[in-house]
Design a protein around this motif. Structure first.
Motif, PDB file in Angstrom:
ATOM      1  N   ALA A  39    -114.268  21.194 -27.151  1.00 37.49           N
ATOM      2  CA  ALA A  39    -113.027  21.706 -26.566  1.00 37.49           C
ATOM      3  C   ALA A  39    -112.697  20.942 -25.286  1.00 37.49           C
ATOM      4  O   ALA A  39    -111.539  20.610 -25.033  1.00 37.49           O
ATOM      5  CB  ALA A  39    -113.142  23.200 -26.282  1.00 37.49           C
ATOM      6  N   VAL A  40    -113.731  20.641 -24.497  1.00 37.74           N
ATOM      7  CA  VAL A  40    -113.530  19.817 -23.302  1.00 37.74           C
ATOM      8  C   VAL A  40    -113.015  18.439 -23.717  1.00 37.74           C
ATOM      9  O   VAL A  40    -112.083  17.904 -23.117  1.00 37.74           O
ATOM     10  CB  VAL A  40    -114.845  19.699 -22.487  1.00 37.74           C
ATOM     11  N   LEU A  44    -109.486  16.631 -22.652  1.00 37.46           N
ATOM     12  CA  LEU A  44    -109.432  15.302 -22.042  1.00 37.46           C
ATOM     13  C   LEU A  44    -108.593  14.345 -22.889  1.00 37.46           C
ATOM     14  O   LEU A  44    -107.819  13.539 -22.366  1.00 37.46           O
ATOM     15  CB  LEU A  44    -110.840  14.739 -21.846  1.00 37.46           C
ATOM     16  N   ASN A  45    -108.734  14.437 -24.214  1.00 32.45           N
ATOM     17  CA  ASN A  45    -107.961  13.587 -25.118  1.00 32.45           C
ATOM     18  C   ASN A  45    -106.463  13.871 -25.006  1.00 32.45           C
ATOM     19  O   ASN A  45    -105.644  12.978 -25.200  1.00 32.45           O
ATOM     20  CB  ASN A  45    -108.441  13.779 -26.557  1.00 32.45           C
ATOM     21  N   HIS A  46    -106.129  15.103 -24.671  1.00 34.69           N
ATOM     22  CA  HIS A  46    -104.710  15.447 -24.492  1.00 34.69           C
ATOM     23  C   HIS A  46    -104.107  14.648 -23.339  1.00 34.69           C
ATOM     24  O   HIS A  46    -102.961  14.203 -23.415  1.00 34.69           O
ATOM     25  CB  HIS A  46    -104.571  16.947 -24.237  1.00 34.69           C
ATOM     26  N   TYR A  56    -115.346  11.121 -25.918  1.00 35.36           N
ATOM     27  CA  TYR A  56    -115.432  12.169 -24.890  1.00 35.36           C
ATOM     28  C   TYR A  56    -116.591  13.117 -25.184  1.00 35.36           C
ATOM     29  O   TYR A  56    -117.331  13.519 -24.279  1.00 35.36           O
ATOM     30  CB  TYR A  56    -114.138  12.979 -24.809  1.00 35.36           C
ATOM     31  N   SER A  57    -116.745  13.479 -26.448  1.00 37.63           N
ATOM     32  CA  SER A  57    -117.801  14.389 -26.850  1.00 37.63           C
ATOM     33  C   SER A  57    -119.173  13.785 -26.546  1.00 37.63           C
ATOM     34  O   SER A  57    -120.070  14.468 -26.030  1.00 37.63           O
ATOM     35  CB  SER A  57    -117.672  14.699 -28.346  1.00 37.63           C
ATOM     36  N   LEU A  58    -119.339  12.512 -26.825  1.00 40.53           N
ATOM     37  CA  LEU A  58    -120.611  11.838 -26.560  1.00 40.53           C
ATOM     38  C   LEU A  58    -120.920  11.806 -25.062  1.00 40.53           C
ATOM     39  O   LEU A  58    -122.037  12.118 -24.643  1.00 40.53           O
ATOM     40  CB  LEU A  58    -120.591  10.423 -27.127  1.00 40.53           C
ATOM     41  N   GLY A 135    -123.898  19.631 -25.658  1.00 38.02           N
ATOM     42  CA  GLY A 135    -122.782  20.223 -24.942  1.00 38.02           C
ATOM     43  C   GLY A 135    -123.119  21.585 -24.371  1.00 38.02           C
ATOM     44  O   GLY A 135    -124.220  21.803 -23.850  1.00 38.02           O
ATOM     45  N   LEU A 136    -122.196  22.489 -24.481  1.00 34.39           N
ATOM     46  CA  LEU A 136    -122.390  23.829 -23.919  1.00 34.39           C
ATOM     47  C   LEU A 136    -123.414  24.644 -24.677  1.00 34.39           C
ATOM     48  O   LEU A 136    -123.884  25.664 -24.174  1.00 34.39           O
ATOM     49  CB  LEU A 136    -121.054  24.565 -23.853  1.00 34.39           C
TER      50      LEU A 136
END
Length: 140
Positions: A39-40, A44-46, A56-58, A135-136
């Motif tokens: 989701a983060v 960020l991609n937005h 971003y996920s990595l 991640g979380l």
């Protein structure tokens, strides 16, 4: 011993790919951010769409992995490193294989319910083997 480790990591791989599928096929098409590292990445991609969500996920996972090793331990950390690499790699494969993918259900509520169910199964698989998808989930 080797068979047990191979079996564990095969199951971890399945759980991580299942989590990535939940993210890609249910969370991302409708741009719904449901409390996760992905989701983060989506947010960020937005703002910076030139960088893929998988990247971003990595990056987010690397930061959280460092915390996981420090706070939870080596076995959990090693398995989580493996799973947290599989998730963004799987997202990248899905991005390549299914570009411009649209919602399967075309309904945000159904996508949310499907995401929660599928990712819940994936997390149960990973947590049962003392791993997480990064991640979380490391915080969980």
């Amino acid at each position: 011993m080797f068979k047990r480790i191979l079996k564990e990591y095969s199951i971890i791989s399945f759980g991580a790919i299942l989590a990535a599928a939940a993210i890609y096929f249910f969370m991302l098409p409708l741009n719904i951010a449901i409390g996760s590292g992905s989701a983060v990445a989506l947010l960020l991609n937005h703002f910076w769409p030139q960088i893929p969500i998988s990247v971003y996920s990595l990056i987010f996972n690397i930061i959280m992995l460092i915390l996981g090793f420090i706070l939870v331990g080596r076995e959990f950390g090693a398995k989580t490193v493996y799973a947290s690499i599989i998730v963004p790699v799987s997202l990248g494969v899905f991005e390549f294989a299914f570009p411009n993918f649209e919602s399967l259900t075309k309904d945000p509520l159904l996508d949310t319910i499907c995401y929660i169910l599928v990712v819940g199964v994936a997390m149960a698989i990973l947590f049962s083997l003392n791993a997480s998808s990064g991640g979380l989930d490391i915080v969980a």
